[in-house]
Design an enzyme around this catalytic site. Structure first.
Site, PDB file in Angstrom:
ATOM      1  CG  HIS A   1      10.000  -4.824  49.499  1.00  0.00           C
ATOM      2  ND1 HIS A   1      10.013  -3.441  49.443  1.00  0.00           N
ATOM      3  CD2 HIS A   1      10.142  -5.132  50.816  1.00  0.00           C
ATOM      4  CE1 HIS A   1      10.136  -2.954  50.670  1.00  0.00           C
ATOM      5  NE2 HIS A   1      10.203  -3.970  51.515  1.00  0.00           N
TER       6      HIS A   1
ATOM      7  CG  HIS B   1       0.103  -1.431  42.391  1.00  0.00           C
ATOM      8  ND1 HIS B   1      -0.614  -2.398  43.069  1.00  0.00           N
ATOM      9  CD2 HIS B   1      -0.803  -0.514  41.989  1.00  0.00           C
ATOM     10  CE1 HIS B   1      -1.888  -2.066  43.092  1.00  0.00           C
ATOM     11  NE2 HIS B   1      -2.031  -0.934  42.431  1.00  0.00           N
TER      12      HIS B   1
ATOM     13  CD  GLU C   1      12.436  -2.334  46.182  1.00  0.00           C
ATOM     14  OE1 GLU C   1      12.640  -1.526  45.267  1.00  0.00           O
ATOM     15  OE2 GLU C   1      11.316  -2.522  46.695  1.00  0.00           O
TER      16      GLU C   1
ATOM     17  CG  HIS D   1       6.097   3.950  46.128  1.00  0.00           C
ATOM     18  ND1 HIS D   1       6.242   2.799  46.864  1.00  0.00           N
ATOM     19  CD2 HIS D   1       4.872   4.421  46.421  1.00  0.00           C
ATOM     20  CE1 HIS D   1       5.158   2.594  47.594  1.00  0.00           C
ATOM     21  NE2 HIS D   1       4.300   3.562  47.335  1.00  0.00           N
ATOM     22  CG  ASP D   2       2.259   5.224  43.859  1.00  0.00           C
ATOM     23  OD1 ASP D   2       2.073   3.991  43.868  1.00  0.00           O
ATOM     24  OD2 ASP D   2       1.822   5.981  44.752  1.00  0.00           O
TER      25      ASP D   2
END
Length: 238
Positions: free
Chosen positions: A43, A214, A70, A190-191
Site C-alpha cells: 500500500h 500488521h 492498494e 484490516h485488523d
C-alpha cells in the site's frame, strides 16, 4: 480455500526507520511466498513513508503469486499501477495524512469517479477491488461501478469480536451474501489476526482473499514468520 495475501508495509516501515535496506522488502516477499503465502500486498502512499513507489517496481519480477497494490487512486498511484500491472489493484479512499486506512468508499457518492478509474485498470487487464464498509447499500453501489471485487473493511468486526461480541459478524456475512448474488468477488482486510481469522472466514460466504499485515508481522516477532503463515493457512482451510 481463502487465499492469504501478506501485506509487507510494516517490513518497509522497519527498513525505513534506519535508512538502509534491512530488512529487504523484496527478499521478504520472496520468503513469505516460499513459506506458503498465496499473495503479496503493498500500500504505497504519496509520502512513501513505508512502501516506496520503487518497491512496487522492484517487487513485480519476484511476486509469482497474487500481487495486490492498494491505494488512493490519485494520478501518481494510477500511473504506478498501470506501469507495474499487478494482479489486482484495491482502491482505498485514505487521506494522505492517515496513519492507516480508516473508512471504505461511498460508492454512491463517488460512483462516476470509480467507474472511470476502474474501467481504466480493467482495460489494462488488472483486476479491481474497492474497499467498502459492511453496508448493503454500498455493496449495491459497488456493483454499479463495474468493479470485479469488494474488500470488506474489517476493523469494526475485529474490535467487537475482541470484546466478545460475535454478532458483529452479521453485517459482514450479509454483505458477502449480497455480493455473491451480484457477482462480485469478496476480499477482506484490516485488523484480522490469528485470534479472529477462523471465526471470520468460517462465517463469510465466498471469501476469496484476506490481506493481513500488521497483526501477522507482530505475531511473527514471537512465533516466526514461516510458522505464523502456516498457522493462518490452517485456520483458513475449510
Amino acid at each position: 480455500m481463502t487465499k492469504l495475501s501478506v501485506n509487507i508495509n510494516k517490513i518497509a516501515t522497519l527498513r525505513n526507520s534506519r535508512g538502509g535496506d534491512v530488512p529487504n522488502v523484496v527478499q521478504f516477499a520472496k520468503d513469505v511466498q516460499e513459506f506458503g503465502a498465496e499473495g503479496v500486498t503493498i500500500h504505497p502512499r504519496p509520502d512513501e513513508r513505508h512502501i516506496r513507489y520503487q518497491d512496487a517496481r522492484d517487487l513485480k519480477p519476484v511476486v509469482y503469486t497474487e500481487y495486490n497494490i492498494e491505494g488512493n487512486p490519485v494520478k501518481s498511484f494510477i500511473d504506478l499501477v498501470l506501469e507495474v500491472r499487478p494482479t489486482q489493484v484495491t482502491l482505498v479512499p485514505d487521506a494522505e495524512d492517515a496513519i492507516t486506512s480508516n473508512a471504505g468508499w461511498d460508492t454512491i457518492k463517488h460512483k462516476d469517479f470509480l467507474i472511470d478509474v476502474i474501467s481504466e485498470f480493467q482495460r489494462n487487464n488488472i483486476r479491481t477491488s474497492i474497499f467498502v464498509d459492511p453496508v448493503l447499500e454500498q455493496i449495491e453501489g459497488a456493483k454499479e461501478t463495474g468493479t470485479d471485487r469488494i474488500e470488506l473493511y474489517t476493523e469494526a468486526f475485529a474490535h467487537q469480536y475482541g470484546l466478545g461480541n460475535e454478532s458483529a459478524i452479521k453485517p459482514y456475512a450479509d454483505c458477502a451474501e449480497l455480493a455473491n448474488k451480484l457477482g462480485l468477488g469478496v476480499n477482506a482486510g484490516h485488523d484480522l489476526s490469528l485470534d479472529n481469522i477462523k471465526f471470520f472466514s468460517d462465517n463469510i460466504p465466498g471469501l476469496l482473499e484476506v490481506s493481513i499485515g500488521h497483526a501477522l508481522v507482530a505475531e511473527s516477532l514471537y512465533l516466526g514468520v514461516e510458522n505464523v503463515i502456516q498457522m493462518y493457512l490452517r485456520k483458513l482451510k475449510k
